[in-house]
Scaffold this active site. Structure first.
Site, short mmCIF file in Angstrom:
data_model
loop_
_atom_site.label_atom_id
_atom_site.label_comp_id
_atom_site.label_asym_id
_atom_site.label_seq_id
_atom_site.Cartn_x
_atom_site.Cartn_y
_atom_site.Cartn_z
N HIS A 259 93.62 55.48 29.76
CA HIS A 259 93.68 54.17 29.08
C HIS A 259 94.44 53.25 30.20
O HIS A 259 95.54 53.14 30.09
CB HIS A 259 94.78 54.65 27.96
CG HIS A 259 94.97 53.29 27.19
ND1 HIS A 259 94.13 52.34 26.67
CD2 HIS A 259 96.38 52.52 26.75
CE1 HIS A 259 94.67 51.34 26.02
NE2 HIS A 259 95.96 51.58 25.99
N ASP B 68 90.38 51.40 23.12
CA ASP B 68 89.47 50.95 24.32
C ASP B 68 87.81 51.14 23.52
O ASP B 68 86.99 50.57 23.71
CB ASP B 68 89.57 51.57 25.55
CG ASP B 68 90.96 51.66 25.97
OD1 ASP B 68 91.10 50.79 26.94
OD2 ASP B 68 91.74 52.52 25.37
N ARG C 85 99.57 49.15 33.18
CA ARG C 85 100.34 49.94 32.37
C ARG C 85 101.01 51.06 33.11
O ARG C 85 102.17 51.61 32.95
CB ARG C 85 99.26 50.50 31.33
CG ARG C 85 98.61 49.96 30.51
CD ARG C 85 97.36 50.67 29.59
NE ARG C 85 96.86 49.77 28.84
CZ ARG C 85 95.76 48.99 28.86
NH1 ARG C 85 95.13 49.32 29.96
NH2 ARG C 85 95.21 48.29 28.10
N ARG D 97 87.16 48.45 21.10
CA ARG D 97 86.84 47.31 21.77
C ARG D 97 85.59 47.45 22.51
O ARG D 97 84.53 46.56 22.49
CB ARG D 97 87.95 47.19 23.08
CG ARG D 97 89.18 46.59 22.36
CD ARG D 97 90.25 46.70 23.53
NE ARG D 97 91.50 46.28 23.01
CZ ARG D 97 92.69 46.42 23.75
NH1 ARG D 97 92.85 47.35 24.83
NH2 ARG D 97 93.84 45.88 23.45
#
Length: 319
Positions: A179, A152, A92, A155
């Site tokens: 993140h 997240d 990212r 998840r």
């Protein structure tokens, strides 16, 4: 001059996979009666608006249309999903310079129209871009938030729930920090309906705690990479995370969510950085930063995550 806000109006900037999935999810939510889609490719925005609006006979009434920056001045929430996509093998943070350039063309356009709502950043790297949006917009820090580790955390709950054979809605655990690759699974506070997670694991026949914790945390961290490798992009999960944040704002629900929010001093000793930590989210954005009592190891990891983000911020030209 700050515009008055229409609490039933949302705007989405960027109609790629994430933007269009978010638009579809928000249409089904019933939260809004008006949604404007903005994209550098006007035809794409018009096509998405048409496609989604054709489902109106099956949903709550909503005016969905393609527009421009003038149309979003009175929106309650502007969701920014615009930016380059993360490619297989790319982190990212690798996206940062491409997407900062894009934000320099977007955020000032929002600010100059007296936008009075909440700016919700979803584009990656979300922590860096939320910081960029805050600095470029001049908006109050509590009204500029990022989707952060809300996905997240979902998840984490889902994978932990599968591991334990329990409904993930009964799993109380969160991911904090970046993140991205330096995110932290907060095991010290994790529990299942109030039962400490290690105790619950043993009740379910799992005794290799360290091994399982490391594997689950890695699975959470690598989820996006796995999805991108298999289908080139992630969008459904993040669209549902955005819907959850929008619910909190529009309904003034005040849940505690690990959204990207500005940190400057306080409980964790973080200075001039944006990352995910638990916060009460309501109609005014960030209403209260919740000082969760993480352990020393987790605090050190959080500070290292913040330092990594600050190193990237230092390279940016935001003048």
């Amino acid at each position: 001059m700050k515009k008055s806000v229409d609490g039933r109006k949302v705007a989405i900037i960027g109609c790629g996979f994430v933007g269009s999935a978010t638009a579809f999810t928000l249409m089904q939510s019933g939260l809004f009666s008006e949604m404007v889609l903005v994209d550098v490719d006007r035809n794409r925005a018009e096509g998405e608006a048409l496609d989604i609006s054709h489902g109106m006979p099956f949903a709550s009434p909503m005016n969905i249309y393609a527009g421009d920056y003038d149309d979003l001045a009175d929106a309650a929430i502007v969701v920014v999903t615009a930016g380059a996509n993360q490619q297989p093998g790319e982190t990212r943070l690798d996206l940062v310079h491409k997407n900062v350039g894009i934000f320099k063309s977007i955020i000032p356009e929002i600010a100059k129209r007296g936008f009075g709502g909440i700016l919700l950043v979803v584009s990656n790297p979300v922590d860096i871009l939320t910081y960029v949006a805050l600095k470029l917009s001049g908006l109050p820090e509590d009204r500029v938030i990022g989707s952060g580790t809300v996905l997240d955390t979902a998840r984490f709950k889902n994978i932990l729930g599968e591991h334990l054979g329990v409904d993930p809605r009964n799993v109380h655990a969160r991911i904090i920090g970046e993140h991205g690759d330096s995110e932290i699974a907060v095991w010290s506070l994790a529990n299942v309906s109030g039962i400490p997670v290690n105790d619950f694991c043993e009740m379910r026949g799992h005794f290799e705690h360290e091994e399982s914790m490391q594997r689950i945390a890695e699975d959470v961290k690598n989820s996006a990479y796995e999805i991108i490798a298999k289908k080139k992009a992630t969008y459904y999960g993040i669209a549902m995370a955005v819907k959850r944040i929008c619910e909190a704002i529009v309904r003034d629900e005040k849940p505690i969510l690990p959204v990207s929010n500005y940190q400057n001093g306080g409980e964790y000793g973080l200075d001039d950085v944006v990352l995910s930590l638990p916060a009460v989210v309501g109609k005014d954005g960030i209403e209260y930063r919740v000082p969760a009592p993480i352990n020393e190891e987790e605090l050190a990891a959080l500070q290292a995550s913040a330092a990594k983000l600050k190193d990237v911020i230092a390279e940016l030209d935001l003048d």
